[in-house]
Design an enzyme around this catalytic site. Structure first.
Site, mmCIF file in Angstrom:
data_model
loop_
_atom_site.group_PDB
_atom_site.id
_atom_site.type_symbol
_atom_site.label_atom_id
_atom_site.label_comp_id
_atom_site.label_asym_id
_atom_site.label_seq_id
_atom_site.Cartn_x
_atom_site.Cartn_y
_atom_site.Cartn_z
ATOM 1 C CG ASP A 85 22.703 -56.499 4.651
ATOM 2 O OD1 ASP A 85 23.654 -55.782 5.023
ATOM 3 O OD2 ASP A 85 22.365 -56.639 3.462
ATOM 4 C CB SER A 103 22.531 -52.236 -1.602
ATOM 5 O OG SER A 103 22.406 -53.472 -2.213
ATOM 6 C CG HIS A 158 25.466 -55.301 1.448
ATOM 7 N ND1 HIS A 158 24.124 -55.420 1.715
ATOM 8 C CD2 HIS A 158 25.556 -54.681 0.255
ATOM 9 C CE1 HIS A 158 23.440 -54.898 0.716
ATOM 10 N NE2 HIS A 158 24.282 -54.441 -0.179
#
Ligand SMILES: *[C@@H]1O[C@H](CO)[C@@H](O)[C@H](O)[C@H]1NC(C)=O
Ligand SMILES: *[C@@H]1O[C@H](CO)[C@@H](O)[C@H](O)[C@H]1NC(C)=O
Length: 281
Positions: free
Chosen positions: A136, A226, A84
């Protein structure tokens, strides 16, 4: 474009399957070792030389102009991050960074490292079955080969061996770099390894072997961008080294509570295939 690339990878994947079997090995044997006083890199150590694999991933976005993520250097040419975090358009990575303020040198406890440097990303791959919360994981190839130093060095990725369960992980990041209250110095937090079911309950979602659930009910520090690494120190062939177990994916990882991490061990096959493919193109 990405889809086309991936169907090509799908076709070629069978050609690139590693034949090495039975014995575990490190993706990069020079990972997480330091020549300075036999120092252990990583773990809970927050000083300036202890996380030389940390990468700031910079992607353009329409909404805010730029999106920052964490990432980890895994070889001299490749950065591991979350799917992402990978966007269309030109991306860059920043290496050798400890304090992301704009000044010439990073210093902590009397040790200074040269200023960070920025490298262009020339290829990027996301897992073809990435769908928001699953798979992910993504890989960035840098446009040039990165020389290793005490400030720039990959984290260890163990291939062909289960890493076993560890009770505690570390997660590092500049924390909330998307906002103006970003922390300027790299932050480290210790997280407990939780059962997946606890994340399922708390985040109202389903998780599988491709996910790791970790968190802290006590820590009030905001950490872990992230895409950044979830790691632990373990002994490998007589030396303590820092291994990457997870990638910060989603959840409440930013300020305590539970978070979900991509299980790197589950995706070592993906990592090897992408590296092999991008090495030759
Ligand atoms: C590795 O780390 C553990 C825990 O800190 C320590 O007890 C052990 O002596 C270390 N081993 C080596 C070879 O440095
Ligand atoms: C991560 O993946 C490996 C390989 O599939 C698996 O053996 C391990 O149990 C997984 N870890 C967790 C916490 O589920």
């Amino acid at each position: 474009m990405v889809k086309i690339v991936f169907s090509v990878i799908g076709l070629l994947a069978c050609l690139f399957i590693r034949t090495k079997e039975g014995s575990a090995y490190l993706l990069d044997p020079d990972c997480a070792v330091s020549r300075i006083r036999g120092k252990i890199m990583g773990g809970r150590d927050t000083d300036i030389l202890s996380n030389p694999w940390m990468v700031l991933v910079i992607a353009p976005t329409l909404e805010t102009g730029v999106k920052f993520c964490g990432g980890s250097l895994i070889t001299y040419r490749f950065v591991l991050t979350a799917a992402h975090c990978i966007k269309d358009g030109p991306m860059k990575v920043r290496l050798g960074e400890y304090d992301n303020q704009y000044h010439m040198k990073d210093c902590s406890s009397g040790i200074c490292i040269p200023r960070y440097f920025i490298v262009d990303v020339d290829r990027k791959m996301t897992h073809k079955e990435y769908n928001g919360h699953k798979n992910d994981i993504g890989i960035l190839r840098m446009s040039e080969i990165i020389p290793y130093s005490d400030f720039v060095r990959p984290i260890c990725i163990l291939i062909d061996e289960e890493m076993g369960n560890v009770p505690l992980f570390s997660v590092t990041g500049w924390g909330g770099t998307r906002t103006s209250d970003s922390s300027k110095v790299l932050q480290v937090a210790t997280l407990e390894n939780f059962d997946r079911n606890q994340c399922a309950e708390s985040l109202q979602s389903e998780f599988d072997v491709g996910h790791i659930c970790a968190g802290s009910y006590t820590s009030d520090s905001c950490n872990g961008d992230s895409g950044g690494p979830l790691s632990a120190v373990r002994t490998y062939e007589g030396h303590n080294r820092t291994f990457q177990y997870g990638i910060v994916s989603f959840g409440l990882h930013s300020c305590g509570g539970l978070g979900v991490y991509t299980n790197v061990t589950h995706f070592t096959g993906f990592i090897l295939r992408v590296l092999e493919y991008l090495r030759n193109t």
